[in-house]
Design a protein around this motif. Sequence first.
Motif, mmCIF file in Angstrom:
data_model
loop_
_atom_site.group_PDB
_atom_site.id
_atom_site.type_symbol
_atom_site.label_atom_id
_atom_site.label_comp_id
_atom_site.label_asym_id
_atom_site.label_seq_id
_atom_site.Cartn_x
_atom_site.Cartn_y
_atom_site.Cartn_z
ATOM 1 N N ALA A 162 -4.673 -1.073 7.732
ATOM 2 C CA ALA A 162 -3.912 -1.149 6.485
ATOM 3 C C ALA A 162 -4.809 -1.547 5.323
ATOM 4 O O ALA A 162 -4.732 -0.983 4.222
ATOM 5 N N ARG A 163 -5.688 -2.517 5.556
ATOM 6 C CA ARG A 163 -6.569 -2.995 4.479
ATOM 7 C C ARG A 163 -7.522 -1.900 4.027
ATOM 8 O O ARG A 163 -7.721 -1.697 2.823
ATOM 9 N N LEU A 164 -8.116 -1.197 4.980
ATOM 10 C CA LEU A 164 -9.060 -0.149 4.603
ATOM 11 C C LEU A 164 -8.373 0.973 3.829
ATOM 12 O O LEU A 164 -8.950 1.535 2.891
ATOM 13 N N MET A 165 -7.146 1.301 4.188
ATOM 14 C CA MET A 165 -6.404 2.283 3.420
ATOM 15 C C MET A 165 -6.168 1.779 1.995
ATOM 16 O O MET A 165 -6.347 2.517 1.014
ATOM 17 N N ALA A 166 -5.776 0.513 1.887
ATOM 18 C CA ALA A 166 -5.520 -0.054 0.555
ATOM 19 C C ALA A 166 -6.802 -0.098 -0.274
ATOM 20 O O ALA A 166 -6.791 0.218 -1.474
ATOM 21 N N LEU A 167 -7.906 -0.476 0.343
ATOM 22 C CA LEU A 167 -9.172 -0.551 -0.389
ATOM 23 C C LEU A 167 -9.655 0.822 -0.839
ATOM 24 O O LEU A 167 -10.408 0.937 -1.805
ATOM 25 N N ALA A 168 -9.202 1.867 -0.133
ATOM 26 C CA ALA A 168 -9.581 3.229 -0.518
ATOM 27 C C ALA A 168 -8.629 3.819 -1.553
ATOM 28 O O ALA A 168 -8.775 4.981 -1.932
ATOM 29 N N GLY A 169 -7.640 3.016 -1.984
ATOM 30 C CA GLY A 169 -6.769 3.462 -3.061
ATOM 31 C C GLY A 169 -5.387 3.910 -2.659
ATOM 32 O O GLY A 169 -4.643 4.449 -3.487
#
Length: 293
Positions: A162-169
């Motif tokens: 979830a975090r990596l998706m959020a960090l990618a926008g």
Amino acid sequence: MQKLKVALVQQSLRHDREANIAASEAAIRKAAAQGARLVVLQELHTGRYFCQTEDTDCFEMAESIPGPSTELFSALARELGVVLVTSLFERRAPGLYHNTAVVLESDGSIAGKYRKMHIPDDPAFYEKFYFTPGDLGFEPIHTSVGSLGVLVCWDQWYPEAARLMALAGAEVLIYPTAIGWDPRDTDAEMERQRDAWVTVQRAHAVANGIPVLSANRVGFEADPSGAGAGIQFWGTSFIAGPQGEFLARAGEQEEILIAELDRRRSEDVRRIWPFLRDRRIDAYGDLVKRYRD
């Protein structure tokens, strides 16, 4: 577009693929008629959950991308002018298969796909026999309704995804899902499992300041081998806002769940809860280790 109406299709699936597709299509049409611009279908929505057993004949159900499912649902997306999140058993090459979500743009084109990264191997969920772990990473899919962070089922337990998706926008996290109870479990154990499932996904909304859409299947599906007790899929699909608040919740029956997202709220919430700002990225190196011995 500050306001976005979204819909989740919670469906009970039969052995008849054409009947399942017809039911999905009818639900998508109803959702579009109610103003939904984004419609999410559950995991592997064209058939029964075949991973209760290890059976090589099941590989015959896999299909290519583009292929029959994407062609059918692409035409529907184009006709209705909606963005669709679909799910299928992908045949990438002989002997190489994935559990793949495909996002279809409102003009019928394929906006992108996501291959399930975390693959379970538990009693009644023998997915490692069928699915190769995804290799496309955690990349949002850009559409006319925003950047969609599409993940699949078992991925929902991992805050890193979830975090990596959020960090990618990613502007929203989307989880097509097939999860349920072993009917032999006690009522208390069943409730603990479902509460954990809801809680961890709401936490992803809170930690990242973006909405979460979780679409689960519903109904009982017997173990075709007769060795197991089958799975009672618990439904309970939900839509949560960027503080984890429930915007809509389904029960344990077939249902079309609709809610309106206020896209501005993510910006407002991140200003008062600046978790991304305060991350100690200098101290997280051990996250790439399996375990700290």
